[in-house]
Design a protein around this motif. Sequence first.
Motif, PDB file in Angstrom:
ATOM      1  N   LYS A  83       0.840  -1.196   0.000  1.00 20.74           N
ATOM      2  CA  LYS A  83       0.000   0.000   0.000  1.00 20.74           C
ATOM      3  C   LYS A  83       0.876   1.248   0.000  1.00 20.74           C
ATOM      4  CE  LYS A  83      -4.068  -2.168   1.918  1.00 20.74           C
ATOM      5  NZ  LYS A  83      -5.103  -2.179   2.954  1.00 20.74           N
ATOM      6  N   ASP A 120     -10.347   4.651  -1.884  1.00 22.36           N
ATOM      7  CA  ASP A 120     -10.523   3.253  -1.458  1.00 22.36           C
ATOM      8  C   ASP A 120      -9.831   2.992  -0.122  1.00 22.36           C
ATOM      9  OD1 ASP A 120     -12.011   2.690  -3.701  1.00 22.36           O
ATOM     10  OD2 ASP A 120     -10.364   1.769  -4.815  1.00 22.36           O
ATOM     11  N   LEU A 121      -8.678   3.605   0.098  1.00 21.46           N
ATOM     12  CA  LEU A 121      -7.966   3.428   1.365  1.00 21.46           C
ATOM     13  C   LEU A 121      -8.746   4.044   2.523  1.00 21.46           C
ATOM     14  CD1 LEU A 121      -4.378   4.212   0.086  1.00 21.46           C
ATOM     15  CD2 LEU A 121      -5.163   2.003   0.964  1.00 21.46           C
ATOM     16  N   CYS A 153      -1.724   1.360   5.722  1.00 19.82           N
ATOM     17  CA  CYS A 153      -0.672   2.184   5.110  1.00 19.82           C
ATOM     18  C   CYS A 153       0.430   2.509   6.121  1.00 19.82           C
ATOM     19  CB  CYS A 153      -1.257   3.498   4.593  1.00 19.82           C
ATOM     20  SG  CYS A 153      -2.413   3.323   3.230  1.00 19.82           S
ATOM     21  N   ASP A 161      -7.126   8.045 -11.244  1.00 24.87           N
ATOM     22  CA  ASP A 161      -6.789   6.840 -10.496  1.00 24.87           C
ATOM     23  C   ASP A 161      -6.160   7.163  -9.143  1.00 24.87           C
ATOM     24  OD1 ASP A 161      -7.782   5.211 -12.466  1.00 24.87           O
ATOM     25  OD2 ASP A 161      -5.835   4.822 -13.411  1.00 24.87           O
ATOM     26  N   ASP A 162      -5.420   8.269  -9.056  1.00 25.94           N
ATOM     27  CA  ASP A 162      -4.847   8.666  -7.763  1.00 25.94           C
ATOM     28  C   ASP A 162      -5.950   8.956  -6.753  1.00 25.94           C
ATOM     29  OD1 ASP A 162      -2.152   8.534  -8.648  1.00 25.94           O
ATOM     30  OD2 ASP A 162      -2.380  10.489  -9.614  1.00 25.94           O
ATOM     31  N   ARG A 205      -9.024   7.728  -6.849  1.00 23.18           N
ATOM     32  CA  ARG A 205      -9.734   6.477  -6.549  1.00 23.18           C
ATOM     33  C   ARG A 205      -8.938   5.609  -5.577  1.00 23.18           C
ATOM     34  NH1 ARG A 205     -10.439   7.041 -12.210  1.00 23.18           N
ATOM     35  NH2 ARG A 205     -12.577   7.646 -12.752  1.00 23.18           N
ATOM     36  N   THR A 206      -7.624   5.560  -5.766  1.00 24.66           N
ATOM     37  CA  THR A 206      -6.792   4.761  -4.858  1.00 24.66           C
ATOM     38  C   THR A 206      -6.883   5.288  -3.436  1.00 24.66           C
ATOM     39  OG1 THR A 206      -5.236   4.158  -6.612  1.00 24.66           O
ATOM     40  CG2 THR A 206      -4.426   4.042  -4.351  1.00 24.66           C
TER      41      THR A 206
END
Length: 311
Positions: A4, A167-168, A28, A160-161, A163-164
Amino acid sequence: MSNKPSILIVGAGAIGSFYGAILKKAGCSVSTVLRSEYDAVKANGIRITSPLGDLSYRPDNVYRDGDTPTETPDYLILCVKVLPGVDRAALVKPWMGANTRLVLIENGLDIERELAEAYPANPLISCLAFIAASRTAPGEVEHKAYGKLVMGRFPEGIDDDCRTLADLFIEGGISIDLTEQVVGERWRKCVWNTPFNPLSVLANGADTLTILDTEGGEALIRELMKETMATAAADGHPLDEQLIEQNIDGTRKMPAYKNSMALDYLNGRDIELDAVLGNVVAIARHHGVPVPHLTTVLTTLRMREKLKAKA
């Protein structure tokens, strides 16, 4: 080893500490850059009481402001107050790598531009926090309610940054709304922040229910909200008129709450006057929108700042 992304929190006060805890819970690596609370956090970690449970954690690394980093993070989350004289671009510079995503979890309007111009090659994610949390002692935070983030790429879009990271945060236990138009969402939040925060300072640190329940208080809040929404519309971000009722109803359902600006004022700290109110009035003037109530509040607080500077 976790695959992660690594997280660095710059400005680990109540807000930064809470969202660091959520990302730590998601698995993380979470490190912090601190000024005044370095010794307390280095010794004891960050203690957080919350309706979500005990969110206390020890950061993977605790840095002093001014330390030389040995590595740069995947996501740098900036949570400092947006104040005159604070060079946020310089503050994050030592920690910014070629692939670092810069994330702002900060109050106010038109606060992203200087960072976007300083780091044009780095993705910039802008976030609005809907949370009631306060620092109670060095390295100690009380999370009272909420915690949702609204986030999007600045100036617009979702990538995508985003979304990542979303999600975390979801994995760590909070709600996320992704938005294509994060500037419009900042205007939406201003409908609450711009009236309540500065007015709480004029009222000597009054809580939300004191403001609303004082004779004429709710009517004044409504006028300030109307002027904020008129400015947002002129700036290309029209908002639903029902937002005023939703904000007032939601505030009445909360426990009496001293917002962050009230707490800063009561503790003798500088307040985010331009980010929360001054920029709104400046944009209104640019578009020729009359905002007499907002201007009165701003001018009166400028008087207070001048008196404080002379003291």
